[in-house]
Design a protein around this motif. Sequence first.
Motif, PDB file in Angstrom:
ATOM      1  N   TYR A   1      -3.896  34.581  11.829  1.00 55.12           N
ATOM      2  CA  TYR A   1      -2.900  35.640  11.714  1.00 55.12           C
ATOM      3  C   TYR A   1      -3.614  36.980  11.559  1.00 55.12           C
ATOM      4  O   TYR A   1      -4.460  37.131  10.669  1.00 55.12           O
ATOM      5  CB  TYR A   1      -1.998  35.364  10.500  1.00 55.12           C
ATOM      6  CG  TYR A   1      -0.867  36.327  10.336  1.00 55.12           C
ATOM      7  CD1 TYR A   1       0.261  36.257  11.144  1.00 55.12           C
ATOM      8  CD2 TYR A   1      -0.921  37.317   9.364  1.00 55.12           C
ATOM      9  CE1 TYR A   1       1.314  37.152  10.989  1.00 55.12           C
ATOM     10  CE2 TYR A   1       0.118  38.211   9.200  1.00 55.12           C
ATOM     11  CZ  TYR A   1       1.236  38.130  10.017  1.00 55.12           C
ATOM     12  OH  TYR A   1       2.273  39.017   9.852  1.00 55.12           O
ATOM     13  N   LEU A   2      -3.280  37.912  12.413  1.00 52.04           N
ATOM     14  CA  LEU A   2      -3.847  39.262  12.381  1.00 52.04           C
ATOM     15  C   LEU A   2      -5.376  39.263  12.278  1.00 52.04           C
ATOM     16  O   LEU A   2      -5.969  39.973  11.465  1.00 52.04           O
ATOM     17  CB  LEU A   2      -3.231  40.079  11.241  1.00 52.04           C
ATOM     18  CG  LEU A   2      -1.729  40.337  11.332  1.00 52.04           C
ATOM     19  CD1 LEU A   2      -1.241  41.107  10.113  1.00 52.04           C
ATOM     20  CD2 LEU A   2      -1.373  41.079  12.614  1.00 52.04           C
TER      21      LEU A   2
ATOM     22  N   ARG B   1      -7.415  36.970  11.182  1.00 49.81           N
ATOM     23  CA  ARG B   1      -8.031  36.194  10.085  1.00 49.81           C
ATOM     24  C   ARG B   1      -7.613  34.737  10.212  1.00 49.81           C
ATOM     25  O   ARG B   1      -6.565  34.422  10.776  1.00 49.81           O
ATOM     26  CB  ARG B   1      -7.585  36.754   8.742  1.00 49.81           C
ATOM     27  CG  ARG B   1      -8.030  38.226   8.619  1.00 49.81           C
ATOM     28  CD  ARG B   1      -7.911  38.751   7.259  1.00 49.81           C
ATOM     29  NE  ARG B   1      -8.952  38.119   6.446  1.00 49.81           N
ATOM     30  CZ  ARG B   1      -9.140  38.397   5.180  1.00 49.81           C
ATOM     31  NH1 ARG B   1      -8.374  39.260   4.565  1.00 49.81           N
ATOM     32  NH2 ARG B   1     -10.092  37.810   4.488  1.00 49.81           N
TER      33      ARG B   1
END
Length: 103
Positions: free
Chosen positions: A22-23, A25
Amino acid sequence: MSWISVCRLDTVEQEGAIRFDYLGRTYAVYRALDDSVYCTAGLCTHEAVHLADGLVMDFEVECPKHSGVFDYRTGEAIRLPACENLKTYPAVVMNGEIRIELA
């Protein structure tokens, strides 16, 4: 930040883990035998290996590369060569879906 949907609870085996990106990471999301769920940083603190590929048993995850072990409930490094704890994140089951909070 609000709760982020990861997947349906039944997508993750009991005493299992999945990788969640997510994003930019990586996280590891775990399901215990009692269906409680947990979330940690997804990479081993010893070497950047994906923990979701490791052995999950008795609230522990073993790194698949050098066998370092963490308690995924607290992030505590409990067997060398892992010596730095994992960051943990709140995780819940809502309407049959695993959600995590990334503050």
